[in-house]
Design a protein around this motif. Sequence first.
Motif, PDB file in Angstrom:
ATOM      1  N   GLU A  13       0.853  -1.189   0.000  1.00 55.60           N
ATOM      2  CA  GLU A  13       0.000   0.000   0.000  1.00 55.60           C
ATOM      3  C   GLU A  13       0.889   1.239   0.000  1.00 55.60           C
ATOM      4  O   GLU A  13       1.759   1.384   0.872  1.00 55.60           O
ATOM      5  CB  GLU A  13      -0.905   0.014   1.231  1.00 55.60           C
ATOM      6  N   VAL A  14       0.697   2.116  -0.978  1.00 58.39           N
ATOM      7  CA  VAL A  14       1.406   3.391  -1.035  1.00 58.39           C
ATOM      8  C   VAL A  14       0.532   4.431  -0.349  1.00 58.39           C
ATOM      9  O   VAL A  14      -0.639   4.624  -0.714  1.00 58.39           O
ATOM     10  CB  VAL A  14       1.698   3.803  -2.492  1.00 58.39           C
ATOM     11  N   VAL A  21      -4.423   5.606   2.052  1.00 57.14           N
ATOM     12  CA  VAL A  21      -3.932   4.721   0.998  1.00 57.14           C
ATOM     13  C   VAL A  21      -4.195   5.363  -0.359  1.00 57.14           C
ATOM     14  O   VAL A  21      -5.332   5.686  -0.704  1.00 57.14           O
ATOM     15  CB  VAL A  21      -4.618   3.348   1.082  1.00 57.14           C
ATOM     16  N   GLN A  22      -3.136   5.558  -1.136  1.00 56.31           N
ATOM     17  CA  GLN A  22      -3.235   6.129  -2.471  1.00 56.31           C
ATOM     18  C   GLN A  22      -3.210   5.058  -3.573  1.00 56.31           C
ATOM     19  O   GLN A  22      -3.767   5.251  -4.640  1.00 56.31           O
ATOM     20  CB  GLN A  22      -2.081   7.102  -2.709  1.00 56.31           C
ATOM     21  N   GLN A  23      -2.569   3.932  -3.270  1.00 52.82           N
ATOM     22  CA  GLN A  23      -2.431   2.892  -4.281  1.00 52.82           C
ATOM     23  C   GLN A  23      -2.213   1.554  -3.588  1.00 52.82           C
ATOM     24  O   GLN A  23      -1.521   1.472  -2.571  1.00 52.82           O
ATOM     25  CB  GLN A  23      -1.232   3.217  -5.190  1.00 52.82           C
ATOM     26  N   ARG A  24      -2.828   0.500  -4.121  1.00 51.73           N
ATOM     27  CA  ARG A  24      -2.626  -0.853  -3.620  1.00 51.73           C
ATOM     28  C   ARG A  24      -2.130  -1.739  -4.753  1.00 51.73           C
ATOM     29  O   ARG A  24      -2.680  -1.709  -5.853  1.00 51.73           O
ATOM     30  CB  ARG A  24      -3.925  -1.430  -3.043  1.00 51.73           C
ATOM     31  N   VAL A 100       5.300   3.381   2.326  1.00 49.04           N
ATOM     32  CA  VAL A 100       4.841   2.127   1.730  1.00 49.04           C
ATOM     33  C   VAL A 100       4.612   1.135   2.859  1.00 49.04           C
ATOM     34  O   VAL A 100       5.475   0.968   3.739  1.00 49.04           O
ATOM     35  CB  VAL A 100       5.861   1.564   0.724  1.00 49.04           C
ATOM     36  N   ARG A 101       3.450   0.498   2.849  1.00 46.01           N
ATOM     37  CA  ARG A 101       3.098  -0.443   3.920  1.00 46.01           C
ATOM     38  C   ARG A 101       2.932  -1.849   3.347  1.00 46.01           C
ATOM     39  O   ARG A 101       2.341  -2.032   2.282  1.00 46.01           O
ATOM     40  CB  ARG A 101       1.812  -0.004   4.623  1.00 46.01           C
ATOM     41  N   LEU A 102       3.440  -2.825   4.075  1.00 47.03           N
ATOM     42  CA  LEU A 102       3.340  -4.227   3.677  1.00 47.03           C
ATOM     43  C   LEU A 102       2.113  -4.849   4.332  1.00 47.03           C
ATOM     44  O   LEU A 102       1.888  -4.674   5.526  1.00 47.03           O
ATOM     45  CB  LEU A 102       4.601  -4.986   4.106  1.00 47.03           C
TER      46      LEU A 102
END
Length: 322
Positions: A13-14, A21-24, A100-102
Motif C-alpha cells: 500500500e502506497v 492509501v493512495q495505491q494498492r 509504503v506499507r506491507l
Amino acid sequence: MDALNDPKRWMLEVLDRGGRVQQRLRVDQALLTLGRAPDNTIVLDDAFVDAHHAELRFDGAAVEVRDLGSLNGVWLGGREAKPSATLTSGQEIRLGHSHVRLRALSADVPPARRDTTARGPLAWLKKPVVLLAGLTLAALALVFDAWMAETRALNVGILVNELAYPLLFLLLWAGLWAGANRLTSHRANFSVHLAIGSLALAGVFLADPLAAILAFAFDWHTSFSGVLLLLEIAVMSLALFAHLQFVADGRRSLQALGAFAVSALLFGSPVLGDWLRRDEFMAQPMLMPLLLPPDFRQVDGRSVEAFVRDADKLRESVETSR
C-alpha cells in the motif's frame, strides 16, 4: 511453490503523508524495486526519492527491504535500514516523503464503520430546507441581538451594519471547512458546512440574551457568566463535532472530546481572564441582566408602577424634611 514461499500472498500500500492509501499493489514477483525511474516496479513521484531507491525481496516467509545507496535512506519506524531490514505485515517504510506499507493478503480486515453523515441526525444537514432554516434563524438571531443591545430605534442602516460582519464571517467559516473537506474526501459539502455554521451562529447569538433572561427571571445574577459559558460551549461543541464528522474520518469519541476541548478553550479563556482580574476596578459592569424589561421576570417582585409610587413618596418625604 507452496503458499508460505509464494510472494503473491503479499500486498503493498502506497500512503500519502496523512496515512491515507493512495495505491494498492498485489505482489506478483519475488523482487520489487522502488524509485522515481520509470523502469521500477513501483514508481514513486517524490522529489526526495532516488531514481532507484530501494528494493523489496520476498524470500519464503521473510520480506527484506534493502537500501540501494539512496540519498535520504530507507526508514523503518524510527530507525534507518542500513543496509537492509526485515518487514512484517502491517509495517511501514519511508522513502523520502513517501510511505509504503506491507500487508499480508490473509490479514484481517477491520469491520466497516457506520457512516453517520448518511443516516441519522447529521444526514438532515444535507437537506436544502435545513440550510434555509439555518440562515433564517441566524438572521433572526442577529436582528434580535441588535434589538436587545440598541438603545435607539432600529433602522435599515443599523441592521445592515449588525448583519454584515457576522454573515461575512459565516461565509468564510463555511468556506474554510469546505476547503478542508475537499482535501480529505474530494467533496466540499459547502452547503452542509454553511448550514452547520448558520445554526451555530444563531445558537451563539441567542445564548447571550437567553442567559441574561434566565439570570434576570430567576435571580441568577451571580451565575450569569457560568450559564452563558455553558450555553456557548454546548453550541460550539455540537457545531465543531458536526463539522468534523463530515471532514475527518476518525473515532466519534475523540472528535467529540476535541470539539469540547476547543470550545472550552475558545469561550473559557476570556471568562478565566475576567475571574483572575476579579479584584480589579471595572468601569463597565455587567448591566444587561439588570436592565431587561420587567415582563421577563418570573419571580415575585414589584411592578414598575409600585416602584414609581415608592419613588414619589420617597421624594416627597425628603422634600418635607427639608
